[in-house]
Design a protein around this motif. Structure first.
Motif, short mmCIF file in Angstrom:
data_model
loop_
_atom_site.label_atom_id
_atom_site.label_comp_id
_atom_site.label_asym_id
_atom_site.label_seq_id
_atom_site.Cartn_x
_atom_site.Cartn_y
_atom_site.Cartn_z
N ILE A 1 0.83 -1.20 0.00
CA ILE A 1 0.00 0.00 0.00
C ILE A 1 0.87 1.25 0.00
O ILE A 1 2.03 1.22 0.42
CB ILE A 1 -0.98 0.03 1.19
CG1 ILE A 1 -0.25 -0.12 2.52
CG2 ILE A 1 -2.05 -1.04 1.04
CD1 ILE A 1 -1.17 0.00 3.71
N ASP B 1 1.03 5.57 -1.97
CA ASP B 1 0.64 6.41 -3.10
C ASP B 1 1.05 5.78 -4.43
O ASP B 1 1.91 4.89 -4.48
CB ASP B 1 1.28 7.79 -2.99
CG ASP B 1 0.66 8.64 -1.89
OD1 ASP B 1 -0.26 8.14 -1.19
OD2 ASP B 1 1.08 9.80 -1.72
N GLY C 1 -2.34 3.16 -6.37
CA GLY C 1 -2.46 4.06 -5.22
C GLY C 1 -3.39 5.23 -5.47
O GLY C 1 -3.67 6.00 -4.56
N ARG D 1 -9.82 3.31 -4.70
CA ARG D 1 -9.95 3.00 -3.28
C ARG D 1 -11.16 2.11 -2.99
O ARG D 1 -11.29 1.57 -1.90
CB ARG D 1 -10.04 4.29 -2.46
CG ARG D 1 -8.82 5.17 -2.58
CD ARG D 1 -7.60 4.55 -1.91
NE ARG D 1 -7.66 4.63 -0.47
CZ ARG D 1 -7.39 5.73 0.21
NH1 ARG D 1 -7.02 6.83 -0.41
NH2 ARG D 1 -7.47 5.72 1.52
N THR E 1 -10.85 -1.47 -1.50
CA THR E 1 -10.19 -1.64 -0.21
C THR E 1 -10.58 -2.87 0.58
O THR E 1 -9.71 -3.61 0.99
CB THR E 1 -10.48 -0.46 0.72
OG1 THR E 1 -10.95 0.64 0.02
CG2 THR E 1 -9.28 -0.06 1.44
N LEU F 1 4.20 -0.87 3.69
CA LEU F 1 3.68 0.49 3.58
C LEU F 1 4.77 1.31 2.88
O LEU F 1 5.80 1.63 3.47
CB LEU F 1 3.43 1.02 5.00
CG LEU F 1 2.59 2.25 5.22
CD1 LEU F 1 1.16 2.02 4.75
CD2 LEU F 1 2.58 2.59 6.72
N TRP G 1 -2.55 6.01 5.22
CA TRP G 1 -2.56 4.64 4.69
C TRP G 1 -2.53 3.62 5.83
O TRP G 1 -3.21 2.59 5.78
CB TRP G 1 -1.35 4.42 3.77
CG TRP G 1 -1.49 5.02 2.41
CD1 TRP G 1 -0.81 6.09 1.91
CD2 TRP G 1 -2.37 4.59 1.36
NE1 TRP G 1 -1.20 6.35 0.61
CE2 TRP G 1 -2.15 5.44 0.26
CE3 TRP G 1 -3.32 3.57 1.25
CZ2 TRP G 1 -2.85 5.30 -0.94
CZ3 TRP G 1 -4.01 3.44 0.06
CH2 TRP G 1 -3.78 4.29 -1.03
#
Length: 225
Positions: A21, A23, A73, A78, A81, A93, A109
């Motif tokens: 996960i 951007d 990202g 989204r 999710t 991350l 995030w």
């Protein structure tokens, strides 16, 4: 010590789902390609939707299949999710050390990750593109401080130069294995479903450093539950 395992016919003892996960354009797909296929594509295009790769490793004489999921990202994706995070036992991350904004978004995030996957998920903060040190916008100290405050592992990587990529994934997988192997384990076939309940309510007591791999180390503090 964890070794790559090449046979397609061996019995799989565990299947661990890991999610990437962060951007867009921080290098999540390149990290996945480097780990799963030892490839780097300079012309890589943005991921559309969701994809995943698998890789099988030996951890403590057990055969572990890593199922690593990657998604775009960008905000417009989204909606994926809930399904994306379901059953995940670990997460990388990822931010770009040359883009401060990507690091500033890490708290958001991480909050989303824990909302969907639970607080017990094993998380490693990854500062990618360490080969671009001359363009660095995020200091290692800032990242370590954030990792310490959020009780997550931390490592800087370069997908381009293959620096710390495998150690990062292997460290997360080894920590998941350490937790799961200490619990009352379900039958092997149920691990194939990626049951997230394996980690729920588990207290995680860890050392300050993960096992070293290839002369590198990763950072972690405190105890999480």
């Amino acid at each position: 010590m964890s070794n790559l395992h090449g046979s397609y016919n061996q019995k799989i003892d565990y299947v661990f789902k890991i999610v990437l996960i962060g951007d867009s354009a921080v290098g999540k797909s390149q990290l996945l390609a480097r780990f799963s296929r030892d490839e780097f594509n300079v012309d890589s295009k943005a991921t559309i939707g969701v994809e995943f790769q698998t890789k099988t490793l030996d951890i403590d004489h057990k055969t572990v299949k890593a199922q690593v999921w990657d998604t775009a990202g960008q905000e417009r994706y989204r909606a994926v999710t809930s399904a994306y995070y379901r059953g995940a036992l670990g997460a990388l991350l990822v931010y770009d050390i040359t883009k401060r904004e990507s690091f500033d978004h890490m708290a958001r995030w991480l909050s989303e990750l824990r909302e969907h996957a639970g607080d017990s998920i094993v998380v490693m903060l990854i500062g990618n593109k360490s080969d671009l040190g001359s363009l660095r916008a995020v200091s290692t100290e800032d990242a370590k401080e954030f990792a310490q405050s959020q009780n997550v592992f931390f490592m800087e990587t370069s997908a381009l130069e293959a620096t710390n990529v495998e150690p990062a994934f292997v460290s997360v997988l080894t920590e998941i294995y350490r937790i799961v192997s200490k619990k009352s384990l379900l039958p092997n076939e149920e691990h194939e479903k990626g049951d997230a309940s394996l980690l729920k309510g588990t207290e995680l007591a860890v050392n300050n450093e993960l096992p070293r791999a290839g002369g590198t180390s990763s950072y972690r503090c405190c105890t999480t539950s």
